[in-house]
Write a protein that holds these residues in place. Structure first.
Motif: not given
Length: 402
Positions: A311-330
């Motif tokens: 579930e956490a990786t799915a959230a990180v993946e969505r953030y990456f697709y939307a912002n082109g980078r990884g999130p600073a925090t979950l």
């Protein structure tokens, strides 16, 4: 006359094959711990048997050429007739009215014990005492005592264990019959077991044997199927038929009794050695079952922790697709941990490479993490690789064995 009951060899072969398989599984499944349990059982067995033998030598009367020479001569003659080269050490024991005899083995030496009441009851028919002697010699001659430890795993199985025990008794009855000079003496020996020290003289063997026809009902069938001994009326029918030169056909058992007996493990063996055997067998099984069950629980909790990680990786993946980078925090990725089973102690994301680390709550693996590492494939899609790090692969699903 064949001294071995018709089914004993077949049942022995099945018992041996099943026992060897179980022993092999125990040794492999416990990574050799079953051998240690076997050693502990052997030590316990030695103490129990040494107590029995010490009791016999310190309480019972040893039968020798000088002490009870008549019984000694009978034992020697029975051994010779049955082909047993070395006569066992023999004792006469007072057991407060119990009619029986038994054989035992300790450190390679065999013993037989005759109960004084049955010997006294048959004083006027001493040839019938040969039946008891021959029966116990049968256990020794057929190596029943020697094989018991190896066959122990299969001995506790429903139907199979009791069937083999009953087959051994029929075999030993045939030995007892063959040890008698008078063909009817074996019937006298069993009559004393049935009716006691005085009334056996008035017992009608024919009428008593006829009682065997009642053994085909459900309850009699069930209780015989879970027991170590055939019904005494059936044993009497067998030796009576042998005296007439025939083989008896016993009544069939109730079919449904087999189904119920299949649910009852063989626990009917008695004595200190059997109690120790149960303890040892439970210990060996526990050595397998407890670690397996513990692994099962850990695997279940690890699976829950990995689901949280997904579930956490799915959230990180969505953030990456939307912002082109990884999130600073979950939290920045919009993730809020949902862990109702408390399988996870902590979870975090590395803002540099997007790696998600899941820290299981299992006390054995505190501080160790399951890592989900992202990479972008040729199609610009995020692919996650799971690895357990210091967590053993056996408690992780296949996807995290890398």
């Amino acid at each position: 006359m064949n001294l071995v009951y018709k089914n004993e060899k077949t049942l022995f072969g099945i018992m041996l094959a099943v026992s060897l398989l179980i022993w092999a599984l125990l040794v492999v499944g416990t990574v050799g711990m079953a051998l240690l349990w076997g050693l502990l059982f052997f030590i316990s067995y030695c103490f129990a048997q040494s107590a029995l033998v010490s009791y016999l030598r310190g309480t019972a009367v040893q039968i020798t050429a000088a002490q009870f020479p008549d019984l000694h001569q009978r034992i020697e003659a029975c051994c010779q007739r049955l082909g047993l080269e070395q006569a066992p050490e023999a004792y006469l024991l007072q057991m407060g009215g119990v009619f029986n005899a038994f054989a035992t083995r300790f450190l390679g030496r065999h013993f037989i014990v005759l109960y004084s009441d049955v010997v006294d009851a048959l004083e006027e028919r001493p040839d019938a005492i040969n039946f008891y002697i021959g029966h116990e010699i049968g256990h020794i001659r057929q190596h029943h005592l020697r094989w018991s430890a190896l066959l122990a795993p299969a001995a506790w199985l429903p139907l199979l264990g009791p069937a083999y025990a009953r087959a051994r008794e029929y075999t030993c009855d045939r030995h007892g019959f063959h040890a008698c000079d008078d063909l009817k003496s074996a019937q006298v020996g069993l009559a004393a077991l049935a009716a006691g020290g005085k009334r056996w003289r008035q017992l009608s063997v024919g009428q008593y044997t006829a009682q065997a026809q009642q053994s085909g009902g459900f309850w009699m069938s069930f209780h015989e199927l879970v027991g170590d001994y055939p019904w005494l009326v059936k044993r009497m029918a067998v030796v009576r038929a042998l005296a007439q030169g025939n083989e008896v056909t016993q009544p069939g058992r109730h079919g449904l009794a087999y189904l119920l007996a299949l649910c009852v493990p063989r626990l009917g063996v008695g004595g200190a050695g059997s109690v120790l055997g149960v303890i040892a067998l439970v210990g060996v099984l526990a050595a397998v079952a407890i670690p397996v069950y513990q692994d099962y629980l850990v695997k279940a909790r690890m699976a829950q922790a990995i689901n949280v990680g997904h579930e956490a990786t799915a959230a990180v993946e969505r953030y990456f697709y939307a912002n082109g980078r990884g999130p600073a925090t979950l939290e920045a990725a919009g993730y809020a941990m949902d862990d109702p089973n408390h399988a996870v102690q902590d979870i975090s994301v590395d803002p540099g490479n997007g790696m998600v680390r899941v820290y299981p709550s299992d006390l054995n693996y505190r501080g160790k993490a399951i890592a989900f590492t992202p990479r972008v494939d040729e199609n610009k899609r995020v692919v996650w690789q799971c690895a357990g790090g210091d967590i053993p692969a056996r408690v992780l699903p296949p996807e995290c064995h890398n």
